[in-house]
Design a protein around this motif. Structure first.
Motif, PDB file in Angstrom:
ATOM      1  N   GLY A  96     -46.201 -46.091  13.813  1.00  0.00           N
ATOM      2  CA  GLY A  96     -46.511 -44.753  14.290  1.00  0.00           C
ATOM      3  C   GLY A  96     -46.912 -44.776  15.756  1.00  0.00           C
ATOM      4  O   GLY A  96     -46.483 -43.926  16.554  1.00  0.00           O
ATOM      5  N   LEU A  97     -47.720 -45.759  16.125  1.00  0.00           N
ATOM      6  CA  LEU A  97     -48.128 -45.882  17.526  1.00  0.00           C
ATOM      7  C   LEU A  97     -46.948 -46.239  18.417  1.00  0.00           C
ATOM      8  O   LEU A  97     -46.870 -45.790  19.571  1.00  0.00           O
ATOM      9  CB  LEU A  97     -49.226 -46.938  17.654  1.00  0.00           C
ATOM     10  N   SER A  98     -46.017 -47.034  17.889  1.00  0.00           N
ATOM     11  CA  SER A  98     -44.850 -47.421  18.693  1.00  0.00           C
ATOM     12  C   SER A  98     -43.998 -46.211  19.055  1.00  0.00           C
ATOM     13  O   SER A  98     -43.320 -46.204  20.088  1.00  0.00           O
ATOM     14  CB  SER A  98     -44.004 -48.460  17.952  1.00  0.00           C
ATOM     15  N   LEU A  99     -44.039 -45.188  18.196  1.00  0.00           N
ATOM     16  CA  LEU A  99     -43.298 -43.964  18.490  1.00  0.00           C
ATOM     17  C   LEU A  99     -43.938 -43.208  19.647  1.00  0.00           C
ATOM     18  O   LEU A  99     -43.317 -42.297  20.212  1.00  0.00           O
ATOM     19  CB  LEU A  99     -43.238 -43.069  17.243  1.00  0.00           C
ATOM     20  N   MET A 100     -45.174 -43.579  19.981  1.00  0.00           N
ATOM     21  CA  MET A 100     -45.919 -42.897  21.028  1.00  0.00           C
ATOM     22  C   MET A 100     -46.177 -43.806  22.225  1.00  0.00           C
ATOM     23  O   MET A 100     -47.018 -43.486  23.068  1.00  0.00           O
ATOM     24  CB  MET A 100     -47.261 -42.414  20.455  1.00  0.00           C
ATOM     25  N   ARG A 101     -45.472 -44.955  22.305  1.00  0.00           N
ATOM     26  CA  ARG A 101     -45.708 -45.914  23.375  1.00  0.00           C
ATOM     27  C   ARG A 101     -44.396 -46.337  24.030  1.00  0.00           C
ATOM     28  O   ARG A 101     -43.312 -46.080  23.503  1.00  0.00           O
ATOM     29  CB  ARG A 101     -46.460 -47.130  22.824  1.00  0.00           C
ATOM     30  N   ALA A 102     -44.517 -47.016  25.151  1.00  0.00           N
ATOM     31  CA  ALA A 102     -43.328 -47.470  25.874  1.00  0.00           C
ATOM     32  C   ALA A 102     -42.510 -48.416  25.002  1.00  0.00           C
ATOM     33  O   ALA A 102     -43.053 -49.357  24.415  1.00  0.00           O
ATOM     34  CB  ALA A 102     -43.745 -48.175  27.165  1.00  0.00           C
ATOM     35  N   GLN A 103     -41.216 -48.170  24.921  1.00  0.00           N
ATOM     36  CA  GLN A 103     -40.322 -48.955  24.079  1.00  0.00           C
ATOM     37  C   GLN A 103     -39.564 -49.958  24.945  1.00  0.00           C
ATOM     38  O   GLN A 103     -38.758 -49.576  25.797  1.00  0.00           O
ATOM     39  CB  GLN A 103     -39.337 -48.041  23.353  1.00  0.00           C
ATOM     40  N   LEU A 104     -39.815 -51.247  24.723  1.00  0.00           N
ATOM     41  CA  LEU A 104     -39.256 -52.292  25.578  1.00  0.00           C
ATOM     42  C   LEU A 104     -38.198 -53.134  24.885  1.00  0.00           C
ATOM     43  O   LEU A 104     -37.741 -54.138  25.426  1.00  0.00           O
ATOM     44  CB  LEU A 104     -40.385 -53.199  26.080  1.00  0.00           C
ATOM     45  N   ARG A 105     -37.801 -52.722  23.687  1.00  0.00           N
ATOM     46  CA  ARG A 105     -36.842 -53.515  22.901  1.00  0.00           C
ATOM     47  C   ARG A 105     -35.536 -53.744  23.669  1.00  0.00           C
ATOM     48  O   ARG A 105     -34.915 -54.800  23.560  1.00  0.00           O
ATOM     49  CB  ARG A 105     -36.555 -52.810  21.569  1.00  0.00           C
ATOM     50  N   TYR A 111     -38.280 -57.272  35.274  1.00  0.00           N
ATOM     51  CA  TYR A 111     -38.261 -56.151  36.217  1.00  0.00           C
ATOM     52  C   TYR A 111     -37.902 -54.848  35.506  1.00  0.00           C
ATOM     53  O   TYR A 111     -38.523 -53.803  35.730  1.00  0.00           O
ATOM     54  CB  TYR A 111     -37.256 -56.452  37.327  1.00  0.00           C
ATOM     55  N   ASP A 112     -36.903 -54.914  34.630  1.00  0.00           N
ATOM     56  CA  ASP A 112     -36.485 -53.729  33.872  1.00  0.00           C
ATOM     57  C   ASP A 112     -37.603 -53.238  32.962  1.00  0.00           C
ATOM     58  O   ASP A 112     -37.846 -52.034  32.840  1.00  0.00           O
ATOM     59  CB  ASP A 112     -35.234 -54.069  33.053  1.00  0.00           C
ATOM     60  N   ALA A 113     -38.312 -54.166  32.325  1.00  0.00           N
ATOM     61  CA  ALA A 113     -39.423 -53.789  31.444  1.00  0.00           C
ATOM     62  C   ALA A 113     -40.507 -53.055  32.221  1.00  0.00           C
ATOM     63  O   ALA A 113     -41.054 -52.052  31.763  1.00  0.00           O
ATOM     64  CB  ALA A 113     -40.003 -55.036  30.773  1.00  0.00           C
ATOM     65  N   VAL A 114     -40.833 -53.540  33.414  1.00  0.00           N
ATOM     66  CA  VAL A 114     -41.848 -52.876  34.235  1.00  0.00           C
ATOM     67  C   VAL A 114     -41.407 -51.471  34.599  1.00  0.00           C
ATOM     68  O   VAL A 114     -42.199 -50.518  34.558  1.00  0.00           O
ATOM     69  CB  VAL A 114     -42.132 -53.705  35.507  1.00  0.00           C
ATOM     70  N   ASN A 115     -40.135 -51.290  34.924  1.00  0.00           N
ATOM     71  CA  ASN A 115     -39.628 -49.955  35.261  1.00  0.00           C
ATOM     72  C   ASN A 115     -39.697 -49.007  34.075  1.00  0.00           C
ATOM     73  O   ASN A 115     -40.002 -47.813  34.229  1.00  0.00           O
ATOM     74  CB  ASN A 115     -38.188 -50.053  35.772  1.00  0.00           C
ATOM     75  N   ILE A 116     -39.417 -49.527  32.868  1.00  0.00           N
ATOM     76  CA  ILE A 116     -39.503 -48.692  31.664  1.00  0.00           C
ATOM     77  C   ILE A 116     -40.935 -48.224  31.456  1.00  0.00           C
ATOM     78  O   ILE A 116     -41.191 -47.053  31.143  1.00  0.00           O
ATOM     79  CB  ILE A 116     -38.992 -49.470  30.431  1.00  0.00           C
ATOM     80  N   VAL A 117     -41.887 -49.135  31.658  1.00  0.00           N
ATOM     81  CA  VAL A 117     -43.294 -48.774  31.504  1.00  0.00           C
ATOM     82  C   VAL A 117     -43.692 -47.757  32.575  1.00  0.00           C
ATOM     83  O   VAL A 117     -44.448 -46.811  32.306  1.00  0.00           O
ATOM     84  CB  VAL A 117     -44.189 -50.029  31.581  1.00  0.00           C
ATOM     85  N   ASP A 118     -43.179 -47.912  33.782  1.00  0.00           N
ATOM     86  CA  ASP A 118     -43.482 -46.974  34.862  1.00  0.00           C
ATOM     87  C   ASP A 118     -42.973 -45.574  34.513  1.00  0.00           C
ATOM     88  O   ASP A 118     -43.683 -44.569  34.709  1.00  0.00           O
ATOM     89  CB  ASP A 118     -42.842 -47.474  36.162  1.00  0.00           C
ATOM     90  N   GLU A 119     -41.752 -45.482  33.988  1.00  0.00           N
ATOM     91  CA  GLU A 119     -41.196 -44.184  33.596  1.00  0.00           C
ATOM     92  C   GLU A 119     -42.021 -43.556  32.470  1.00  0.00           C
ATOM     93  O   GLU A 119     -42.275 -42.346  32.466  1.00  0.00           O
ATOM     94  CB  GLU A 119     -39.739 -44.348  33.156  1.00  0.00           C
ATOM     95  N   PHE A 120     -42.437 -44.396  31.525  1.00  0.00           N
ATOM     96  CA  PHE A 120     -43.270 -43.904  30.425  1.00  0.00           C
ATOM     97  C   PHE A 120     -44.592 -43.363  30.958  1.00  0.00           C
ATOM     98  O   PHE A 120     -45.049 -42.296  30.561  1.00  0.00           O
ATOM     99  CB  PHE A 120     -43.520 -45.036  29.427  1.00  0.00           C
ATOM    100  N   ARG A 121     -45.194 -44.084  31.882  1.00  0.00           N
ATOM    101  CA  ARG A 121     -46.470 -43.677  32.456  1.00  0.00           C
ATOM    102  C   ARG A 121     -46.364 -42.320  33.150  1.00  0.00           C
ATOM    103  O   ARG A 121     -47.273 -41.482  33.068  1.00  0.00           O
ATOM    104  CB  ARG A 121     -46.936 -44.747  33.445  1.00  0.00           C
ATOM    105  N   GLN A 122     -45.273 -42.069  33.826  1.00  0.00           N
ATOM    106  CA  GLN A 122     -45.086 -40.800  34.520  1.00  0.00           C
ATOM    107  C   GLN A 122     -45.035 -39.619  33.554  1.00  0.00           C
ATOM    108  O   GLN A 122     -45.372 -38.496  33.933  1.00  0.00           O
ATOM    109  CB  GLN A 122     -43.819 -40.862  35.363  1.00  0.00           C
TER     110      GLN A 122
END
Length: 551
Positions: A96-105, A111-122
């Motif tokens: 349930g929490l994964s549905l509400m968090r940055a998905q890095l699969r 570098y790509d993972a950091v960008n995904i987290v950055d987009e999620f944060r925005q």
């Protein structure tokens, strides 16, 4: 929290409700399948009254006339009807929490993972902690663990915590480590490891028990917040065709959240809970005994213990060195004595013991404990389990059936791990890894699951992997160690009758026959006539639990 557990238990016993009398329902124009005693049974209609199945109609049986009183006819529209699928190992709150968090699969690099987290944060600017899950350095070009430095460039002040795909490692930035007080002087706890640079500074990656150094500093969810997350997760799981899940490792506050949901009739599917052996109130929970009411959707009569880590992060405990890292044998999360004490306490309290073991050393140690402690506690009938049973010594395979121990395994782990598993254990030990056929031939019961959110909870991904030993690109062409695959009937049994048996619910769910619960699904594809490589594409159109449509 134990007082909350007891209070809700007493309240729940007093408020159990029973299904009201209802009109019989008959679903016809279907291709129906169920597994009974290992054999595939086909039928063309299913009749149920309230939450209980009354009859299945084979081709030889005449259907009731549509004008017959007290029967409501439902047109199945030529779809396939299966028993409700059961996932024998998942993590509902985490999902349930994964549905509400940055998905890095799907991240393709650090570098790509950091960008995904950055987009999620925005999109989630109000978060005090940024969290995510699913990274896997094995799939990145570097194949190297990430570091805090890459996160620090984007998140210099906001704590970030990202859990690896297997849940056995985490990646933190410097802000998160500062909140946790982790620095060059921090000591790795027993059963865990802080990865370090050559100068001794933590890299930002924490393995197994060391993860708690960070997670203990992340604000906890309230019971009310957990209820919302659990309900979201269970609703999503129902949409995938799951009518029951075994929640592997829940603490007393999550038990209270489940009980509150159950009392309010807010659980769309069933949950068979395993108490987390690391719960601070473990001893009190053992003293309270199994929580089990025959008419509700939530039961707790088992315990989840973790003996070692995961293969991908080299935390799985092996007897010999890792083939790709000499001098390293993985991590045991307990000393053998402490593990035995924990297992014995749970067995003597009347709980089924479900122990996570991935490496051959961990599996052997657990089987050794089971062999002596099952006899001492007279608990063979509780059908204790090994969760994952991933890498086994060939000589240990026969012990599962001998000890009446269930192998709770996840087929998609094999197709996900095929890129690194043989590198980790070599071409000799791999013969005892993900060894479904060897276990079945030795008389073991395999209960299937997915280990969501580490893997997708979609059970048709698991059915596909069980039969083909291939990924969704049909690779490798002949299947990865295809000789260990299951038949489609065996695979369906692993997600139905076997999984129900693993939860002591085989007299209620897992198959479709008179007297069983009306838990079933309607799907668009007949998986018994469609090409096996397409099983994973199956779409669920309806999910029914207790004779009520929940999706």
């Amino acid at each position: 929290m134990i007082n909350t557990y007891k209070k809700l238990l007493i309240t729940c016993i007093c408020l159990v409700s029973f299904p009201a009398l209802s009109q019989s329902q008959l679903i016809s124009n279907i291709h129906g399948y169920t597994v009974q005693d290992g054999n595939l049974i086909e039928f063309r209609a299913l009749q149920f009254d309230g939450d209980t199945i009354e009859k299945i109609y084979t081709e030889q049986d005449n259907l009731p006339y549509k004008t017959e009183a007290n029967i409501n006819h439902i047109d199945g529209k030529g779809r396939t009807l299966l028993p409700g699928l059961i996932d024998a190992h998942g993590h509902v709150l985490s999902y349930g929490l994964s549905l509400m968090r940055a998905q890095l699969r799907d991240s393709e690099s650090e570098y790509d993972a950091v960008n995904i987290v950055d987009e999620f944060r925005q999109q989630q600017s109000s978060l005090h902690w940024v969290q995510g899950r699913g990274w896997n350095q094995v799939l990145w070009p570097s194949k190297q663990f990430p570091t805090a430095a890459s996160l620090d460039k984007i998140f210099p002040d906001t704590p970030v915590w990202l859990v690896r795909i297997d849940g056995h490692a985490g990646w933190a930035n410097s802000a998160a480590m500062a909140v946790a007080g982790v620095d060059i002087n921090s000591i790795s706890p027993a059963g865990g490891e802080i990865l370090r640079h050559k100068n001794g500074q933590p890299t930002g990656v924490f393995i197994d028990n060391a993860m708690s150094l960070i997670t203990n500093n992340i604000p906890k969810l309230s019971i009310e917040e957990q209820q919302a997350v659990l309900e979201t997760a269970l609703t999503s799981l129902a949409e995938l065709g799951l009518t029951s899940v075994h929640d592997a490792g829940i603490q007393s506050d999550t038990i209270a959240a489940y009980q509150a949901l159950d009392l309010r009739s807010k659980m769309p599917i069933r949950v068979y809970g395993m108490i987390d052996a690391e719960d601070p109130e473990f001893d009190q929970l053992m003293a309270a005994g199994p929580y089990r009411i025959d008419t509700d959707k939530f039961r707790v009569s088992s315990v989840k213990i973790s003996a070692d880590g995961a293969l991908g992060s080299r935390g799985a405990a092996l007897i010999e060195d890792y083939s790709d890292l000499k001098g390293h044998k993985g991590l045991l999360l307990y000393s053998p004595q402490a593990l035995g004490d924990k297992i014995e306490k749970a067995m003597k309290a009347g709980f089924q013991v479900n122990t996570h073991a991935i490496g051959d050393n961990a599996n052997q140690i657990v089987l050794d404990h089971y062999q002596s402690l099952i006899a001492n506690s007279n608990s063979r009938h509780l059908r204790h389990r090994i969760e994952h049973a991933q890498v086994l010594q060939l000589s240990d395979i026969s012990r599962f059936a001998e000890l009446n121990v269930i192998a709770s395994m996840q087929a998609t782990h094999a197709t996900s791990d095929k890129n690194m598993a043989e590198d980790r254990v070599g071409n000799s030990r791999i013969k005892g890894a993900y060894a479904w056929r060897k276990l079945i031939n030795a008389g073991a019961v395999i209960a299937a699951g997915s280990d969501f959110p580490i893997e997708s909870p979609n059970p048709f991904y698991g059915l596909h992997a069980s039969v083909t030993r291939q990924d969704h690109d049909n690779q490798p062409v002949d299947g990865w160690y295809r000789r260990e695959s299951m038949t489609i009937t065996e695979a369906l049994a692993s997600f139905t009758t076997n999984a129900a048996f693993a939860g002591h619910q085989e007299k209620e769910i897992g198959q479709l026959k008179p007297g069983m619960k009306a838990d079933f699904i309607l799907i668009e594809t007949d998986i018994f006539s469609a090409p096996v490589e397409d099983i994973w594409k199956t779409k669920v159109s309806e999910t029914w639990v207790n004779g009520q449509r929940v999706h």
